[in-house]
Design a protein around this motif. Structure first.
Motif, PDB file in Angstrom:
ATOM      1  N   LEU A   1       0.698  -1.199  -0.113  1.00 38.21           N
ATOM      2  CA  LEU A   1       0.026   0.090   0.110  1.00 38.21           C
ATOM      3  C   LEU A   1       0.888   1.134   0.035  1.00 38.21           C
ATOM      4  O   LEU A   1       0.385   2.306  -0.404  1.00 38.21           O
ATOM      5  CB  LEU A   1      -0.950  -0.211   1.075  1.00 38.21           C
ATOM      6  N   ARG A   2       1.920   1.189   0.668  1.00 38.53           N
ATOM      7  CA  ARG A   2       2.802   2.272   0.608  1.00 38.53           C
ATOM      8  C   ARG A   2       3.560   2.522  -0.823  1.00 38.53           C
ATOM      9  O   ARG A   2       3.535   3.467  -1.337  1.00 38.53           O
ATOM     10  CB  ARG A   2       4.189   1.956   1.836  1.00 38.53           C
ATOM     11  N   LEU A   3       3.736   1.351  -1.571  1.00 41.15           N
ATOM     12  CA  LEU A   3       4.381   1.387  -2.646  1.00 41.15           C
ATOM     13  C   LEU A   3       3.406   1.976  -3.575  1.00 41.15           C
ATOM     14  O   LEU A   3       3.653   2.968  -4.445  1.00 41.15           O
ATOM     15  CB  LEU A   3       4.589   0.024  -3.059  1.00 41.15           C
ATOM     16  N   LEU A   4       2.169   1.684  -3.602  1.00 42.39           N
ATOM     17  CA  LEU A   4       1.105   2.180  -4.408  1.00 42.39           C
ATOM     18  C   LEU A   4       1.052   3.840  -4.366  1.00 42.39           C
ATOM     19  O   LEU A   4       0.824   4.425  -5.128  1.00 42.39           O
ATOM     20  CB  LEU A   4      -0.158   1.471  -4.053  1.00 42.39           C
TER      21      LEU A   4
ATOM     22  N   SER B   1       0.908  11.604   5.813  1.00 42.12           N
ATOM     23  CA  SER B   1      -0.380  11.349   5.783  1.00 42.12           C
ATOM     24  C   SER B   1      -0.497  10.410   7.136  1.00 42.12           C
ATOM     25  O   SER B   1       0.498   9.860   7.457  1.00 42.12           O
ATOM     26  CB  SER B   1      -0.956  10.756   4.457  1.00 42.12           C
ATOM     27  N   ARG B   2      -1.873  10.322   7.330  1.00 45.54           N
ATOM     28  CA  ARG B   2      -2.251   9.354   8.263  1.00 45.54           C
ATOM     29  C   ARG B   2      -2.170   7.982   7.599  1.00 45.54           C
ATOM     30  O   ARG B   2      -2.679   7.838   6.811  1.00 45.54           O
ATOM     31  CB  ARG B   2      -3.893   9.772   8.767  1.00 45.54           C
ATOM     32  N   GLN B   3      -1.631   7.176   8.622  1.00 43.78           N
ATOM     33  CA  GLN B   3      -1.571   5.927   8.051  1.00 43.78           C
ATOM     34  C   GLN B   3      -2.854   4.936   8.348  1.00 43.78           C
ATOM     35  O   GLN B   3      -3.841   5.391   8.940  1.00 43.78           O
ATOM     36  CB  GLN B   3      -0.447   4.978   8.862  1.00 43.78           C
ATOM     37  N   PRO B   4      -3.100   3.989   7.345  1.00 40.23           N
ATOM     38  CA  PRO B   4      -4.233   3.066   7.472  1.00 40.23           C
ATOM     39  C   PRO B   4      -4.546   2.516   8.819  1.00 40.23           C
ATOM     40  O   PRO B   4      -3.425   1.872   9.477  1.00 40.23           O
ATOM     41  CB  PRO B   4      -4.147   2.267   6.169  1.00 40.23           C
TER      42      PRO B   4
END
Length: 214
Positions: A121-124, A136-139
């Motif tokens: 998700l970080r890569l995306l 940003s706020r992390q998931p």
């Protein structure tokens, strides 16, 4: 080397099978189209993606039909296309476009290991806008459960590239009309701050100077 499914037949001179070239196109691209079949019916879904080495990652709602199908290792076809220019010939028949495109064939597998899923998700996020993830706020756990991430190996692939000037039939070069190339590129506009943003919060550099060029 290309497989029987990825070897270009039409306009084979535009084929590129070099992995580095394919990676450059994928890294500059923004959206991909994922083709797959459900009960014999074809579907094509546009979505964002990210690449790490020889793997592509795509994501979406865990409830979506696409993700439910693809996590079962259904064969997929992923395409990415970059449009670089309109090629205006003297003859309508010889009009063309300068472009770079990639086709990847393979099977998608579900990424369910928590650390790899978060890294994907970080890569995306970083593929879309480098620097934004850390800002940003992390998931949270609920968001992670509602999201599926799939991995597709970049093993069976090909690229197709058209660059250069107009190619007219010899007898058309004397036809009295303008011919040439209209270059195209994605250009970001000036960032527009959210209406509820704290006035002290300045536009970050990654937003001020956003570009798809890698």
């Amino acid at each position: 080397m290309p497989s029987g499914r990825t070897r270009l037949v039409r306009e084979a001179e535009r084929a590129v099978y070099d992995r580095d070239t394919v990676y450059r196109i994928l890294d500059e691209g923004f959206l991909c189209h994922v083709g797959f079949a459900v009960d014999g019916q074809p579907f094509v879904i546009p979505t964002s993606y990210g690449r790490k080495e020889a793997s592509l990652y795509i994501h979406g709602s865990a409830a979506s039909r696409m993700l439910r199908q693809l996590k079962e290792s259904v064969p997929v076809c992923i395409t990415v296309t970059l449009l670089d220019g309109l090629v205006l010939a003297r003859s309508i028949f010889n009009h063309s476009m300068n472009y770079r495109s990639v086709v990847v064939l393979g099977k998608a597998t579900l990424v369910d290991e928590p650390a790899e899923k978060l890294a994907a998700l970080r890569l995306l996020s970083e593929h879309i806008l480098p620097g934004r993830w850390e800002d940003s706020r992390q998931p949270n756990e609920r968001e992670l459960k509602a999201t599926s991430v799939l991995r597709v190996p970049i093993e069976e692939f090909s690229a197709k590239v058209r660059v250069g000037p107009v190619v007219d039939d010899e007898e058309d070069y004397s036809f009295p009309t303008w011919a040439g190339v209209v270059p195209l590129e994605m250009v970001a506009g000036a960032p527009i701050s959210d209406a509820r943003l704290d006035a002290a919060c300045k536009v970050p550099e990654y937003a001020r100077n956003y570009s798809r060029r890698r």
